[in-house]
Design a protein around this motif. Structure first.
Motif, mmCIF file in Angstrom:
data_model
loop_
_atom_site.group_PDB
_atom_site.id
_atom_site.type_symbol
_atom_site.label_atom_id
_atom_site.label_comp_id
_atom_site.label_asym_id
_atom_site.label_seq_id
_atom_site.Cartn_x
_atom_site.Cartn_y
_atom_site.Cartn_z
ATOM 1 N N GLU A 34 28.731 25.781 23.991
ATOM 2 C CA GLU A 34 29.873 25.452 23.131
ATOM 3 C C GLU A 34 30.990 24.741 23.892
ATOM 4 O OE1 GLU A 34 33.276 27.042 20.206
ATOM 5 O OE2 GLU A 34 32.846 27.959 22.117
ATOM 6 N N ASP A 35 32.123 25.415 24.130
ATOM 7 C CA ASP A 35 33.317 24.743 24.650
ATOM 8 C C ASP A 35 33.104 24.042 25.991
ATOM 9 O OD1 ASP A 35 34.856 25.294 22.490
ATOM 10 O OD2 ASP A 35 36.005 26.923 23.417
ATOM 11 N N GLU A 39 30.654 16.993 23.394
ATOM 12 C CA GLU A 39 29.880 16.687 22.189
ATOM 13 C C GLU A 39 28.669 15.810 22.486
ATOM 14 O OE1 GLU A 39 30.292 17.504 18.749
ATOM 15 O OE2 GLU A 39 31.486 19.101 19.653
ATOM 16 N N LYS A 42 25.416 17.900 24.134
ATOM 17 C CA LYS A 42 24.903 19.137 23.541
ATOM 18 C C LYS A 42 23.379 19.238 23.668
ATOM 19 C CE LYS A 42 28.815 20.821 21.859
ATOM 20 N NZ LYS A 42 29.425 22.093 22.293
ATOM 21 N N ASN A 66 27.114 27.395 19.301
ATOM 22 C CA ASN A 66 28.246 26.878 18.539
ATOM 23 C C ASN A 66 28.413 27.660 17.239
ATOM 24 O OD1 ASN A 66 29.271 24.116 19.860
ATOM 25 N ND2 ASN A 66 27.077 24.336 20.228
ATOM 26 N N THR A 69 30.187 26.764 11.440
ATOM 27 C CA THR A 69 30.633 25.529 10.787
ATOM 28 C C THR A 69 30.322 24.288 11.614
ATOM 29 O OG1 THR A 69 32.848 25.715 11.756
ATOM 30 C CG2 THR A 69 32.484 26.759 9.603
ATOM 31 N N SER A 70 29.731 24.485 12.787
ATOM 32 C CA SER A 70 29.414 23.361 13.662
ATOM 33 C C SER A 70 28.103 22.698 13.243
ATOM 34 C CB SER A 70 29.297 23.847 15.111
ATOM 35 O OG SER A 70 28.645 22.894 15.917
ATOM 36 N N HIS A 72 26.032 21.702 15.202
ATOM 37 C CA HIS A 72 25.082 21.959 16.295
ATOM 38 C C HIS A 72 24.343 23.281 16.164
ATOM 39 C CE1 HIS A 72 26.820 18.532 18.346
ATOM 40 N NE2 HIS A 72 28.013 19.079 18.254
ATOM 41 N N LYS A 92 33.414 31.545 17.647
ATOM 42 C CA LYS A 92 34.322 31.395 16.504
ATOM 43 C C LYS A 92 33.882 32.179 15.262
ATOM 44 C CE LYS A 92 36.162 26.962 18.050
ATOM 45 N NZ LYS A 92 35.606 27.063 19.414
#
Length: 290
Positions: A34-35, A39, A42, A66, A69-70, A72, A92
């Motif tokens: 993730e973070d 992008e 990935k 992720n 809502t991602s 990925h 998240k």
């Protein structure tokens, strides 16, 4: 569960750091999709994570995927299903419904890959005011073994800085501890400390989290591992106190008494239970053998 005093993050797209992470002395490693991954990288991170876990590792590995809502998340799940991981960390997470969606996807993928249903466990990563407010339903969601706190994103969400005193995190941390206990899952994992060069700040932060009821702390640098392990390991003094309490209570119970004194202090059953918990933690860490 196995002890989780320290979980060291490593970027999924950097296999060199990944190899070092497994040798840093942490209780577990989190391969981050993730973070820590741009992008544009990935897919490369997924492939490298698979390679990193293709050989046996001496400690448990988790993969942070992720959020729901991602765009990925599906590719993340497809990549990691079947890998030898202790679980997935869901970024998240803000509701029980978020976890439920991932549970549904994992159920389909487990069936597709011939895996036992429910085999893949989840650690929701709670990092917003909305997530803290709904911590109870997240903790009670399917597959959840414990919660993790994202304090840096949380403080950004509520519009305050991450301070040394930690007052801004007190409510959120307590919510996670209470939600975990209510749901009957393991205690939560505390947030990463943002200043990896200030070890005294880190240790203050870790002591505060342990006092509030966290089982361990997320870390982002190998230099943070040893200090945090020390904080979340029962000390020799704590073990000696717990052994005195349990021994005294055992003698008192045999004599028909339920209240005892240890070192000049009254000791009742809740304190005895805490002493027993501390000794159990010490045994898991091989601090005592009895």
């Amino acid at each position: 569960m196995f002890p989780l005093r320290t979980l060291l993050f490593t970027p999924g797209d950097d296999p060199r750091k990944g190899e070092k992470a497994f040798a840093a002395g942490a209780d577990a490693v989190i391969i981050d999709l993730e973070d820590a991954v741009a992008e544009t990288r990935k897919e490369q991170a997924r492939q490298l994570a698979v390679q990193l876990l293709s050989v046996p590792r001496p400690i448990p590995a988790f993969v942070r995927i992720n959020g729901v809502t991602s765009p990925h998340i599906l590719r993340d799940l497809q990549a990691v299903v079947g890998l030898p991981v202790a679980g997935l960390m869901l970024a998240k997470a803000e509701s029980g419904e978020d976890v439920g969606r991932v549970d549904w996807l994992l159920s389909l993928l487990e069936q597709q890959n011939g895996l036992p249903p429910g085999q893949i466990k989840l650690i929701p990563f709670i990092e917003s005011a909305r997530g803290i407010a709904r911590a109870g339903e997240i903790a009670a969601a399917p597959r959840v073994i414990c919660l993790a706190f994202g304090g840096n994103d949380y403080t950004m969400d509520i519009g305050v800085p991450y301070s040394r005193e930690g007052e801004e995190l007190f409510f959120a941390r307590n919510q996670l501890v209470v939600a975990s206990r209510t749901a009957g899952i393991a205690p939560p994992l505390d947030t990463v400390n943002p200043d990896f060069k200030d070890i005294s700040f880190l240790m203050e932060d870790a002591r505060r989290a342990r006092r509030l009821g966290f089982q361990g702390k997320l870390v982002i640098h190998p230099a943070q591992v040893s200090p945090v392990n020390e904080i979340f390991t029962p000390s020799d003094e704590e073990i000696a106190w717990a052994q005195k309490v349990v021994a005294a209570f055992t003698r008192a119970r045999a004599a028909g008494s339920g209240v005892i004194q240890v070192e000049g202090k009254m000791v009742e059953l809740p304190i005895v239970r805490r002493a027993e918990q501390l000794l159990a933690a010490a045994r898991r860490l091989n601090k005592i053998n009895e």
